[in-house]
Write a protein that holds these residues in place. Sequence first.
Motif, mmCIF file in Angstrom:
data_model
loop_
_atom_site.group_PDB
_atom_site.id
_atom_site.type_symbol
_atom_site.label_atom_id
_atom_site.label_comp_id
_atom_site.label_asym_id
_atom_site.label_seq_id
_atom_site.Cartn_x
_atom_site.Cartn_y
_atom_site.Cartn_z
ATOM 1 N N LEU A 158 0.841 -1.310 0.099
ATOM 2 C CA LEU A 158 0.193 0.270 0.145
ATOM 3 C C LEU A 158 0.822 0.900 -0.018
ATOM 4 C CD1 LEU A 158 -2.399 1.808 0.381
ATOM 5 C CD2 LEU A 158 -2.836 1.510 2.454
ATOM 6 N N ALA A 159 2.164 1.437 0.994
ATOM 7 C CA ALA A 159 2.986 2.136 0.909
ATOM 8 C C ALA A 159 3.405 2.811 0.010
ATOM 9 C CB ALA A 159 3.776 1.836 2.232
ATOM 10 N N LEU A 160 3.843 1.281 -0.762
ATOM 11 C CA LEU A 160 4.903 1.675 -2.330
ATOM 12 C C LEU A 160 3.387 2.332 -3.492
ATOM 13 C CD1 LEU A 160 6.911 1.442 -3.841
ATOM 14 C CD2 LEU A 160 6.460 -0.757 -4.758
ATOM 15 N N SER A 161 2.237 1.698 -3.293
ATOM 16 C CA SER A 161 0.970 2.275 -4.821
ATOM 17 C C SER A 161 0.789 3.878 -4.388
ATOM 18 C CB SER A 161 -0.252 1.541 -4.088
ATOM 19 O OG SER A 161 0.072 0.138 -3.985
ATOM 20 N N CYS A 162 0.849 4.838 -2.916
ATOM 21 C CA CYS A 162 0.774 5.585 -2.181
ATOM 22 C C CYS A 162 1.420 6.642 -3.043
ATOM 23 C CB CYS A 162 0.867 5.689 -1.285
ATOM 24 S SG CYS A 162 -1.065 5.429 -0.315
ATOM 25 N N ALA A 163 3.199 5.599 -2.434
ATOM 26 C CA ALA A 163 4.000 6.760 -3.415
ATOM 27 C C ALA A 163 4.394 6.945 -5.231
ATOM 28 C CB ALA A 163 5.728 6.534 -3.004
ATOM 29 N N LEU A 164 2.986 5.931 -5.749
ATOM 30 C CA LEU A 164 3.364 6.107 -7.046
ATOM 31 C C LEU A 164 1.896 6.937 -7.361
ATOM 32 C CD1 LEU A 164 4.283 2.542 -7.459
ATOM 33 C CD2 LEU A 164 5.729 4.803 -8.637
ATOM 34 N N VAL A 165 1.124 6.769 -6.898
ATOM 35 C CA VAL A 165 -0.449 7.211 -7.620
ATOM 36 C C VAL A 165 -0.059 8.563 -8.530
ATOM 37 C CG1 VAL A 165 -1.273 8.335 -5.411
ATOM 38 C CG2 VAL A 165 -2.724 7.372 -7.809
ATOM 39 N N HIS A 166 0.981 9.219 -7.698
ATOM 40 C CA HIS A 166 0.595 10.813 -9.154
ATOM 41 C C HIS A 166 1.594 10.343 -10.036
ATOM 42 C CE1 HIS A 166 3.733 11.032 -5.658
ATOM 43 N NE2 HIS A 166 4.205 11.779 -6.195
ATOM 44 N N ARG A 167 2.509 9.474 -10.076
ATOM 45 C CA ARG A 167 2.702 9.403 -11.550
ATOM 46 C C ARG A 167 4.345 10.325 -11.567
ATOM 47 N NH1 ARG A 167 1.161 7.050 -15.626
ATOM 48 N NH2 ARG A 167 -0.385 5.981 -15.859
ATOM 49 N N PRO A 168 4.911 9.755 -10.282
ATOM 50 C CA PRO A 168 6.538 10.689 -10.315
ATOM 51 C C PRO A 168 7.304 10.006 -11.468
ATOM 52 C CG PRO A 168 6.655 8.797 -8.730
ATOM 53 C CD PRO A 168 4.594 8.680 -8.877
ATOM 54 N N GLU A 169 8.214 11.296 -11.232
ATOM 55 C CA GLU A 169 8.898 10.864 -12.345
ATOM 56 C C GLU A 169 10.586 10.192 -11.924
ATOM 57 O OE1 GLU A 169 10.337 14.562 -14.614
ATOM 58 O OE2 GLU A 169 8.039 15.273 -13.240
ATOM 59 N N ILE A 170 10.862 10.363 -10.372
ATOM 60 C CA ILE A 170 11.306 9.466 -9.606
ATOM 61 C C ILE A 170 10.848 9.055 -7.757
ATOM 62 C CG2 ILE A 170 11.760 11.051 -8.551
ATOM 63 C CD1 ILE A 170 15.771 9.729 -8.946
ATOM 64 N N LEU A 171 11.277 7.590 -7.932
ATOM 65 C CA LEU A 171 11.094 6.678 -6.391
ATOM 66 C C LEU A 171 12.228 7.181 -5.642
ATOM 67 C CD1 LEU A 171 7.940 6.148 -5.732
ATOM 68 C CD2 LEU A 171 9.411 3.744 -7.051
ATOM 69 N N PHE A 172 11.950 7.515 -3.972
ATOM 70 C CA PHE A 172 12.490 6.792 -3.617
ATOM 71 C C PHE A 172 12.187 6.181 -1.929
ATOM 72 C CE2 PHE A 172 13.867 11.519 -4.701
ATOM 73 C CZ PHE A 172 15.422 11.643 -5.307
ATOM 74 N N LEU A 173 12.567 4.852 -2.064
ATOM 75 C CA LEU A 173 12.263 3.968 -1.396
ATOM 76 C C LEU A 173 13.056 3.670 0.095
ATOM 77 C CD1 LEU A 173 11.582 1.704 -3.819
ATOM 78 C CD2 LEU A 173 10.383 3.320 -2.516
ATOM 79 N N ASP A 174 13.253 4.058 1.163
ATOM 80 C CA ASP A 174 14.154 4.025 2.527
ATOM 81 C C ASP A 174 13.260 2.615 2.955
ATOM 82 O OD1 ASP A 174 16.169 4.722 4.188
ATOM 83 O OD2 ASP A 174 14.739 6.505 4.955
ATOM 84 N N GLU A 175 14.416 1.931 3.191
ATOM 85 C CA GLU A 175 14.078 1.073 4.011
ATOM 86 C C GLU A 175 13.078 0.205 3.783
ATOM 87 O OE1 GLU A 175 16.172 0.479 7.160
ATOM 88 O OE2 GLU A 175 18.114 0.584 6.940
ATOM 89 N N PRO A 176 12.715 -0.345 2.215
ATOM 90 C CA PRO A 176 11.157 -0.409 2.438
ATOM 91 C C PRO A 176 11.126 -2.968 2.935
ATOM 92 C CG PRO A 176 11.983 -0.534 -0.232
ATOM 93 C CD PRO A 176 13.056 -0.120 1.292
ATOM 94 N N THR A 177 12.451 -2.884 3.144
ATOM 95 C CA THR A 177 11.946 -4.473 3.123
ATOM 96 C C THR A 177 12.591 -4.590 4.451
ATOM 97 O OG1 THR A 177 14.010 -4.517 2.125
ATOM 98 C CG2 THR A 177 12.156 -5.200 0.808
ATOM 99 N N THR A 178 12.952 -3.754 5.555
ATOM 100 C CA THR A 178 13.524 -4.034 6.156
ATOM 101 C C THR A 178 12.256 -4.987 7.064
ATOM 102 O OG1 THR A 178 14.883 -2.325 6.602
ATOM 103 C CG2 THR A 178 14.499 -2.828 9.154
ATOM 104 N N GLY A 179 12.408 -6.625 8.272
ATOM 105 C CA GLY A 179 12.129 -6.745 9.327
ATOM 106 C C GLY A 179 11.044 -7.582 8.111
ATOM 107 N N VAL A 180 11.230 -7.407 6.591
ATOM 108 C CA VAL A 180 9.787 -8.925 6.115
ATOM 109 C C VAL A 180 11.421 -9.249 5.825
ATOM 110 C CG1 VAL A 180 9.309 -8.828 3.598
ATOM 111 C CG2 VAL A 180 8.754 -6.333 5.036
ATOM 112 N N ASP A 181 9.894 -10.559 5.872
ATOM 113 C CA ASP A 181 10.804 -12.021 4.928
ATOM 114 C C ASP A 181 10.980 -12.059 4.609
ATOM 115 O OD1 ASP A 181 8.882 -13.251 3.868
ATOM 116 O OD2 ASP A 181 7.028 -12.800 5.194
ATOM 117 N N ALA A 182 12.123 -13.406 3.980
ATOM 118 C CA ALA A 182 12.884 -13.271 3.085
ATOM 119 C C ALA A 182 11.535 -13.353 1.461
ATOM 120 C CB ALA A 182 13.779 -14.983 3.064
ATOM 121 N N VAL A 183 10.763 -14.355 2.089
ATOM 122 C CA VAL A 183 10.552 -14.198 0.482
ATOM 123 C C VAL A 183 8.978 -12.868 0.254
ATOM 124 C CG1 VAL A 183 7.545 -15.244 -0.758
ATOM 125 C CG2 VAL A 183 9.688 -16.610 0.914
#
Lengths: 326, 246
Positions: A158-183
Amino acid sequence: MSAPAVIAPDAPLVVPDGAPVVVRGLRKTFGATVALDAVSFAVAPGELFGLVGPDGGGKTTLFRILTTLLVPEAGTATVLGRDVVQDLWGIRSRVGYMPGRFSLYPDLSVEENLRFFASVFGTTLAAGYDLIAPIYRQIEPFKDRRAGALSGGMKQKLALSCALVHRPEILFLDEPTTGVDAVSRREFWDLLDELRRSGLTIVVSTPYMDEAARCQRVALMQKGRVLAIDAPDAIGSRYPRPLFAVHGLPRHALIEALRAFPHAASVQPFGDTLHYADARSTHPADAVVAELLAWVRGRGITEAWAAPIAPGIEDTFIALMGEAAA
Amino acid sequence: MSRAIEVQDLTRRFGAFTAVDAITVDVEAGEVFGFLGANGAGKTTAIKMLIGLLAPTSGTARVAGFDILTQSEEVRRSIGYMSQRFSLYDDLTVRENITLYGGIYGLTDAEIRERGDGMLETLQLADTRKALVGTLPLGWKQKLAFSVAMLHRPKVVFLDEPTGGVDPVTRRQFWEMIYAAAARGTTVFVTTHYMDEAEYCDRLSIMVDGRIAAMGSPAALKREFGAPSIDEIFVRLARPAAAGAA
């Protein structure tokens, strides 16, 4: 041959045409803490660029400067050709930012969060739908659920969708996978791959060394400094010594035996093997293997094997940390 | 060898949802046991039951020889616990944290002083005695938190994602502390999202949808699944569950 092996430094900064991010000599302190020190790099258009390093490396501070939320003390940074201090309003509407902490509205539903972020940027969910569809479709069945009640993996989508919904030209993602399991981590990187193929420039940070391999280039960061910038494979091959994988039990005894070997430069556990670096750069690999096995056998470890291996990014990171501390 | 943890058909339901579904695990004294699973697989619920914070719906478990249901006080006194999310108090000094936890675990003032000083000596953190924990680098904090969890010399220590966000050198130093503790006879029960760390364990289990889908030594599991790494096995087992949850 006894001179200490040193990792080759980075080439001078080259700025590609139309570079969406250019950072030169950036510095930021918080009281006595130096969060960023002399950080310089440039990101190419359409690149998936990684900031890789542990907590306290300066990754979040860097993102906050690039998204115009924080002003640097020294140095300059441009995003999409605009200066982050002078021209912040020209930047904010054109970038997408997913902060490290979950920062959506927990009491709004999934769909309400998306509509809210679209409206803040003067657009609608319908206008951005095709871009977010590959991600959003996975959580759309739960669009009426409160965002606060989602699982970790769903919050992240959901957070990624919210960061993308306005069609940005560049995306900054700060540790999107921290604490997330390997799969879930793998699946998230598959999504980033798809976005990159659509032409979006992505700058993403991670403390996981294995994720660096999914980036086209990475900057290794530690304590506010960039240790190296290169393609992941190239960073591995900068490792300055012959490296061997050694396996044997008991493991703790093997570590101690190898560290006591007169030519040992470094012994580090990697999964079920140890990575052993030899201090002699020109000694033949098969001779090193034979000597190592004889040495550990003499210390009671009979069932061991050793083989030369190609160093990876984590080997180089550890070596660079040692050089930085020396 | 005596058993440090014995779990028989342990089950916990929340309404219609079965978070932990009849798991059976034995961990030997002095073993380093990795407890793996995807987010939401039931690991945290299982650990809460094992440390006596949550009653099981059915099944039994003994930790350090005590029944988790009828002797939960004794269980809590015999174990150490550390997690990435909660370990030490940032607003207290190093010394104050040691005194606080030592007191909670029933150590005398003399024991707290003696063991606390020895611990800081070993960690080479003696100079930080009066520093607020919040001002220490994350890696120091995590090593300190582990040592504090070991202050009362527990028979079993539970580590819930102890190395998240820590640099690769400190991560390895942390694991050497785990080996040293195990070599002294402490049983270590650890969760992690780093699959290379899973390979450091003597044995491990992989939980999927509340059940234990695989259990054994890393080498035995790789043989059984014909896989080159634990990462590969984890993805194979957890992907159907993850797809269902998304």
